[in-house]
Scaffold this motif. Structure first.
Motif, PDB file in Angstrom:
ATOM      1  N   UNK A 119      17.514  -8.536 -97.709  1.00  0.00           N
ATOM      2  CA  UNK A 119      17.630  -9.106 -96.356  1.00  0.00           C
ATOM      3  C   UNK A 119      18.223  -8.059 -95.432  1.00  0.00           C
ATOM      4  N   UNK A 120      17.546  -7.807 -94.335  1.00  0.00           N
ATOM      5  CA  UNK A 120      17.947  -6.763 -93.391  1.00  0.00           C
ATOM      6  C   UNK A 120      18.236  -7.412 -92.048  1.00  0.00           C
ATOM      7  N   UNK A 121      19.499  -7.445 -91.668  1.00  0.00           N
ATOM      8  CA  UNK A 121      19.913  -7.945 -90.356  1.00  0.00           C
ATOM      9  C   UNK A 121      20.020  -6.757 -89.403  1.00  0.00           C
ATOM     10  N   UNK A 122      19.485  -6.919 -88.210  1.00  0.00           N
ATOM     11  CA  UNK A 122      19.534  -5.862 -87.209  1.00  0.00           C
ATOM     12  C   UNK A 122      20.000  -6.471 -85.892  1.00  0.00           C
ATOM     13  N   UNK A 123      20.929  -5.831 -85.219  1.00  0.00           N
ATOM     14  CA  UNK A 123      21.355  -6.298 -83.897  1.00  0.00           C
ATOM     15  C   UNK A 123      21.827  -5.113 -83.066  1.00  0.00           C
ATOM     16  N   UNK A 124      21.732  -5.275 -81.738  1.00  0.00           N
ATOM     17  CA  UNK A 124      22.069  -4.174 -80.849  1.00  0.00           C
ATOM     18  C   UNK A 124      22.321  -4.667 -79.431  1.00  0.00           C
ATOM     19  N   UNK A 125      22.848  -3.762 -78.612  1.00  0.00           N
ATOM     20  CA  UNK A 125      23.066  -4.048 -77.191  1.00  0.00           C
ATOM     21  C   UNK A 125      21.788  -3.789 -76.415  1.00  0.00           C
ATOM     22  N   UNK A 126      21.702  -4.367 -75.228  1.00  0.00           N
ATOM     23  CA  UNK A 126      20.552  -4.108 -74.363  1.00  0.00           C
ATOM     24  C   UNK A 126      20.765  -2.813 -73.581  1.00  0.00           C
TER      25      UNK A 126
END
Length: 302
Positions: A158-165
């Motif tokens: 499972x690969x979670x990815x998150x980031x700022x705009x």
């Protein structure tokens, strides 16, 4: 008959003796701690705190200011902002804890700080899907593999990815309830993954509170270099929390939370609008970037 006064050397020795005796009394007060690990932490913390006070010869005024600072940190902490974690971050304590907890194993991908903006239950996206969900920024094609330390693929990781705009904000920093620039997917049978995201940009940590005032007083920048967050989990493997950074980007040498590691600095390759995208996506004449991040998971501790 007059008595001879103690020499300055005798006074220094007496002062040192009094300070040591106090530390010993505090250490003795923990003697009834039945939990061995808690006892170890309390004793070591006492020794280091007392040694700090003695080394810098802390004044009562400075102690009071320190207590007021910690109270201010607590005053701005709520369910959306954890100023104490931010304080830990800027002292490098968060990163040191990560380093200690993630022992070096072969060429396993290095871990770094979690950050305050992870959200449970992110949307699932399919391979080649777009996690941006309308967040502003330049499209970025992200791909790679998930393997173990001997090179075998880890299917289903499972690969979670998150980031700022593009403005440097995460979705949770807006008040409109948006859910954007985050998602999860699963490595395929060959351990591969691919998705669209955004080319990351630098942004400041929250610096309108006491931690920001501390940074300003010490001449430090609140900026973090551009990065993309990952959390990767798989059965039998050590969970990985990390991010990758833009090679050649600003602030990689002065990350406010000390999260940069050389192995995590990665090439985000600019692509002109004339170049075809890997999946044939029409970007309506916009430029884009691409990055490859191959993830290596260590085995979980027995």
């Amino acid at each position: 008959m007059s008595t001879e006064k103690d020499s300055p050397g005798d006074e220094d020795q007496l002062q040192a003796q009094r300070e040591r005796e106090l530390t010993d009394r505090v250490l003795a007060s923990w003697a009834g701690t039945s939990d061995e690990r808690l006892a170890q932490i309390l004793n070591s913390l006492t020794e280091h705190l007392h040694a700090f006070v003695r080394e810098v010869r802390l004044t009562e005024v400075e102690w009071t200011r320190g207590i007021e600072f910690l109270r201010a940190v607590g005053d701005v902490t709520d369910d959306k902002r954890q100023e104490f974690i931010l304080l830990s971050d800027v002292f490098g304590v968060s990163m040191q804890t990560v380093t200690v907890a993630n022992l070096a194993v072969g060429d396993a991908t290095e871990a770094t700080v979690f950050g305050p903006f992870f959200v449970d239950d992110s949307p699932r996206i399919e391979h080649g899907g777009d996690l941006s969900a309308g967040a502003s920024g330049q499209p970025c094609w992200i791909e790679g593999t998930v393997t173990d330390t001997v090179g075998a693929p880890v299917p289903g990781a499972r690969i979670e990815v998150w980031e700022a705009d593009d403005d440097g904000f995460y979705d949770v920093q807006y008040d409109d309830g948006r859910l954007a620039a985050r998602g999860h997917l699963f490595a395929d049978e060959d351990g591969r993954y691919r998705l669209w995201g955004l080319t990351p940009t630098p942004y400041p940590i929250p610096h309108d509170g006491p931690v920001g005032a501390l940074l300003e007083a010490s001449g430090r920048s609140p900026m973090r270099p551009a990065h993309l967050h990952f959390m990767v989990t798989a059965a039998g493997k050590r969970s990985l929390i990390t991010h990758i950074f833009v090679r050649g980007g600003e602030f990689t040498d002065s990350d406010a939370v000390f999260g940069v590691k050389d192995s995590l600095i990665t090439d985000f390759v600019e692509q002109t609008h004339q170049l075809p995208t890997p999946d044939g996506r029409d970007l309506a004449g916009r430029s884009w970037s691409r990055v490859r991040f191959d993830i290596v998971l260590a085995d979980d501790a027995p």
